[in-house]
Design an enzyme around this catalytic site. Structure first.
Site, PDB file in Angstrom:
ATOM      1  N   ASN B 131      -5.700 -18.654   4.484  1.00 11.39           N
ATOM      2  CA  ASN B 131      -4.378 -18.344   5.106  1.00 11.39           C
ATOM      3  C   ASN B 131      -3.322 -19.432   5.224  1.00 11.39           C
ATOM      4  OD1 ASN B 131      -2.932 -17.162   6.663  1.00 11.39           O
ATOM      5  ND2 ASN B 131      -3.823 -16.393   7.863  1.00 11.39           N
ATOM      6  N   CYS B 134       0.492 -17.789   8.347  1.00  9.47           N
ATOM      7  CA  CYS B 134       1.014 -17.414   9.579  1.00  9.47           C
ATOM      8  C   CYS B 134       2.773 -17.794  10.004  1.00  9.47           C
ATOM      9  CB  CYS B 134      -0.454 -17.161   9.831  1.00  9.47           C
ATOM     10  SG  CYS B 134       0.591 -16.630  12.081  1.00  9.47           S
ATOM     11  N   CYS B 341      29.722  16.403  -6.147  1.00  4.34           N
ATOM     12  CA  CYS B 341      30.916  15.557  -5.147  1.00  4.34           C
ATOM     13  C   CYS B 341      31.107  16.951  -3.379  1.00  4.34           C
ATOM     14  CB  CYS B 341      32.421  15.973  -5.273  1.00  4.34           C
ATOM     15  SG  CYS B 341      32.890  14.732  -3.785  1.00  4.34           S
ATOM     16  N   CYS B 376      39.146  -0.599 -11.697  1.00  6.93           N
ATOM     17  CA  CYS B 376      37.250   0.147 -10.914  1.00  6.93           C
ATOM     18  C   CYS B 376      36.990  -1.741 -11.964  1.00  6.93           C
ATOM     19  CB  CYS B 376      36.642   1.196 -11.462  1.00  6.93           C
ATOM     20  SG  CYS B 376      34.936   1.501 -11.331  1.00  6.93           S
TER      21      CYS B 376
END
Lengths: 440, 440
Positions: B131, B134, B341, B376
């Site tokens: 570990n 942590c 829609c 767009c």
């Protein structure tokens, strides 16, 4: 056996009038408010006669700003809690919710609205600071939704307001007329008290304005007068037997039920004549108070009924039976009602035509006439220069709601011919703005 | 039936679903219950010199009505004596010899590492997870993420462990570092057999607005915790991918971070994880969620024709490039399916306020917005805010014949190089006049 027994206790009444839209608890309100999409230019707002910014107040509920939510509601509609409960939301805001197009349950806007406003009412939290007294005085005739709404807005703007109310309670049909399973009397009175505490208008109860002298006095004393007088008693049908015992107007019948449900004598077999929302209410309330058989009789087809579909569904759900294309010819009986003589009808070129030889009789012991309310022409005819449309509605300027007599403004049923609480609330507020622009 | 058995650097398990070292693996009871429910492996709550934990340990981020989309803890390693844990590991292995039990370890000195590695192996652990992740409490004492952030120290400790370990060694990495591949490479260089990531991310999940104390509150004070739960999955996926693509790492990866269903697990594996570890979802819903994960994975593999996990592990890696290698000639534009829609117009307001003013409101009353294709840019925002599945789609507009990346633009002298370069991508792209904003 009917679903509802004749009530003998308050518990029975509570059962008969169990609320269709009970209050949400905070968790329900949080969850439900979470679903709102916050639509752009939201259709629910457009559908609301008072144009409440619904997505905003729902978002405020969701962020635990309940006072902010209540203020958003009251900014547009002083009958926030009552309208949340009695508005035909199915055809207004909730009917316009975009979720309907997706077959998703629309947001429960009415219940959210009542949640926010009732939370604030219970805390008696003040949301408004009134403008300084501007020295002008306004008389409001009628303490119904239109009159109270007008008074609140005028107080906000700094006016002195006296309301003249013929009856002993304020709120008009919100109290005397709204279906008891939609809103309780306590809810109505609490919102009235809340508004009065906050806006400080005076209400003179049991003060019917019905003479020229009284009108002259008001005209001399006040800078402007708002007419929120509503409508009168149920119109008679002009058929034989209309004056028999147990033949009663729907408005009067519902008023008794609202004020003292346990002591209203409910017939066992009832015929309700009419096809509007009041007819549905009278029929539903009869069935809920233990009538064995309630028949709605309407002279046109089901599709032509003025009542909203969901109101008819509500009536059917408690056992009311509909009977269409039947016209009453006479109410039968000696002293008491014993039945109704009907004739079948059909519609030709938009007109109802009786079908010769199709007469029949239907037994009953009570007839409720839900055939519309009369206009209060007695009082209105005493006001100088007041003009009316063909149907007897007071003519007003559509922007200011000022009548043809510049001192008078009008709103609510007397002006619109009979509509919802929300329409009266919108008109009262609009008239106050009209008065303000007239006087300032 | 596809084979879902997993093998992480020689640690075998009947499926790739392991419980991560955390509160759900605090005891033999919990691990046995999890294996009984269907989990394939468990990494025991970190063993070491037992700690003393605080009262009040967790806090969460709720998003609207969804609870625990983010989760934060300040609990440290096991607070139970080592002997108790070892005895329970032994017992679990007796009942479940084919399931993977991995001992998570965190101690300080070389001697302690040697001792605890031997103890864990003697108890029957199938592997060891160091570990180094942590990020709260233990790091203040020079352990946990304090090691994970120092590649040299990390490599040294892996070396100590490998001096005595006979079982595969996994190094658990902290994401609280600017480049996750640095400690990953250090682990590989130290001859670790695998890495696991991510551990939790240092966090404060919120502040109590009344007491001014962040959550979780321990007697009026708080401290940073470690953040996990669904909200961290994107961070985890990116770090797993970075390690999987790095030539210097080249050891198997156990994916951790935001996994609560089969889809999340598959995503981790597609980006290079050989198996996955789960904590928050088990803390939220209990061990039963594995009942959804196993058949979900099997069904996906069947549909895709994958026989074994190796067929899908890393399959998305060739499709993750650096930005400069993306095709700038690829061109998609939004398309609104008018039939689907619902008229919320969120796409309109999102594009107008948050993107490129490429959506217009309808001129009729349909409420269905229209895409202005010239404006767009194919950013996807509208399709992301749209509440209806498959209503707004992104449609390819280029012919697919051209392929030119930024790197190639640079090489070909086509990339803008000065502030007002005519080759700017947005040159000539229509935007409204600033003052037009005020007219709406």
């Amino acid at each position: 056996m009917p679903e509802y027994k004749t009530p003998t206790s308050q518990k029975d009444i509570d059962h008969a009038f169990e609320q269709l839209k009970p209050y949400m608890n905070p968790t329900m309100a949080y969850y439900e408010s979470s679903r709102c999409l916050f639509c752009y230019d939201a259709p629910c707002v457009q559908a609301c006669p008072t144009n409440i910014d619904i997505p905003l107040f729902i978002r405020q509920i969701n962020t635990d700003n309940i006072a902010g939510a209540a203020k958003t509601i009251y900014d547009s509609n002083y009958f926030g809690n009552i309208c949340g409960k009695v508005c035909p939301t199915e055809v207004l805001c909730e009917g316009a919710c975009v979720f309907n197009h997706q077959n998703v349950k629309p947001i429960e806007i009415g219940r959210l609205q009542s949640f926010a406003t009732n939370t604030i009412i219970e805390k008696n939290k003040k949301l408004y600071k009134l403008a300084e007294n501007n020295g002008k005085k306004i008389a409001v005739i009628g303490a119904g939704p239109a009159g109270i709404s007008c008074a609140c807005e005028l107080r906000l703007l700094g006016y002195n307001v006296n309301i003249y109310e013929a009856k002993e309670h304020s709120s008009g049909l919100a109290l005397y007329g709204c279906a008891p399973y939609k809103v309780t009397n306590e809810d109505v009175m609490q919102e009235m008290d809340y508004l009065q505490n906050q806006f400080g208008f005076n209400v003179k109860y049991n003060s019917r304005i019905d003479t020229e002298e009284k009108l002259k006095e008001l005209e001399n004393k006040y800078d402007a007068i708002f007419l929120g007088i509503g409508l009168g008693n149920t119109r008679s049908l002009n058929i034989a037997g209309g004056n028999l015992n147990n033949c009663i107007g729907a408005t009067e019948y519902i008023e008794q039920i609202k004020l003292n449900p346990i002591n209203v004598k409910i017939g066992k077999k009832i015929i309700v004549i009419g096809g509007g929302n009041t007819a549905m209410d009278a029929a539903s309330e009869s069935a809920r108070l233990g009538a064995n058989k309630v028949t709605l009789a309407y002279r046109r087809s089901k599709e032509e009924m003025g009542a909203y579909d969901f109101e008819y569904e509500l009536a059917k759900a408690v056992g009311v039976k509909g009977m269409f294309n039947v016209s009453p010819v006479a109410i039968l009986g000696n002293e008491e009602v014993e039945g109704v003589h009907f004739i079948k009808t059909k519609t030709e070129n938009g007109k109802v035509v009786n079908i010769t030889g199709s007469d029949f009789k239907l037994e009953c012991n009570t007839v409720i006439l839900a055939t519309g309310q009369s206009k209060k022409t007695d009082l209105l005819s005493k006001i100088n220069n007041l003009k009316f449309d063909k149907k007897g509605k007071i003519l007003v300027d559509e922007n200011t709601l000022q009548t043809s007599n510049p001192k008078y403004f009008a709103g609510g049923d007397a002006m619109n011919g009979g509509a919802e609480v929300v329409n009266a609330a919108a008109e009262g507020k609009k008239a106050a703005r009209g008065i303000h622009s007239f006087l300032i | 039936m596809p084979d879902i058995s997993a093998n992480l650097a020689g640690i075998k398990s009947p499926n790739p679903f392991w419980l991560a070292s955390a509160p759900p693996t605090n005891s033999g009871y919990q691990v046995m219950k999890a294996f009984d429910a269907g989990w394939g492996g468990a990494v025991w709550k970190t063993l070491g010199v037992p700690t003393i934990n605080t009262s009040s340990r967790y806090a969460a981020v709720n998003y609207r009505s969804n609870r625990m989309v983010g989760f934060n803890n300040i609990e440290l390693i096991t607070d139970r004596p080592l002997a108790d844990n070892l005895r329970e590991i032994e017992e679990v292995k007796k009942y479940f010899p084919d399931h993977a039990v991995v001992a998570s370890l965190m101690v300080e000195s070389r001697a302690e590492w040697h001792q605890i590695v031997k103890d864990a192996e003697n108890a029957g652990a199938d592997g060891l997870e160091l570990n180094f992740g942590c990020p709260h409490g233990m790091c203040e004492r020079g352990m946990g993420s304090a090691v994970g952030q120092e590649p040299d120290v990390l490599k040294t400790i892996v070396g100590w462990v490998k001096e005595v370990a006979t079982k595969p060694v996994i190094v658990k990495l902290t994401p609280n570092i600017s480049d996750i591949t640095v400690p990953a490479v250090a682990a590989a260089e130290g001859h670790a057999d695998a890495i696991s990531l991510i551990n939790t991310i240092q966090s404060l999940v919120g502040v109590d607005l009344n007491s001014f104390v962040p959550y979780p509150i321990v007697d009026g004070k708080s401290t940073n915790g470690g953040y996990c739960g669904p909200a961290v999955k994107p961070i985890a996926l990116n770090m797993v991918k970075n390690c999987a693509q790095h030539n210097g790492v080249n050891i198997p990866i156990s994916g951790i971070g935001g996994i609560e269903n089969w889809r999340d697990a598959v995503e981790h594996m597609l980006l290079g994880a050989s198996n996955v570890q789960v904590c928050t979802a088990a803390m939220h819903y209990g061990f039963g969620i594995v009942r959804e994960m196993i058949p979900g994975l099997e069904n996906y593999m069947r549909e895709k024709g994958f026989q074994k996990l190796d067929d899908l592990i890393g399959k998305a890696l060739p499709n993750v490039k650096t930005w400069e290698n993306l095709n700038l000639k690829y061109n998609v534009k939004a398309h609104i399916n008018a039939d689907k829609c619902i008229g919320c117009q969120l796409c309109y307001t999102a594009c107008d306020d948050g993107a490129h003013q490429a959506i217009a409101l309808p001129t009729n009353d349909s409420r269905i917005p229209e895409i202005i294709e010239d404006n767009c840019v194919g950013c996807n925002l509208c399709s992301l805010v749209c509440p209806v599945e498959e209503c707004i789609t992104m449609v390819r507009k280029d012919d697919g014949q051209q392929h030119e990346t930024w790197k190639e633009y640079m090489a070909n002298g086509k990339a803008p190089t000065s502030f007002n370069d005519d080759r700017a991508g947005g040159k000539g792209h229509w935007v409204p006049e600033p003052a037009a904003a005020l007219k709406k």
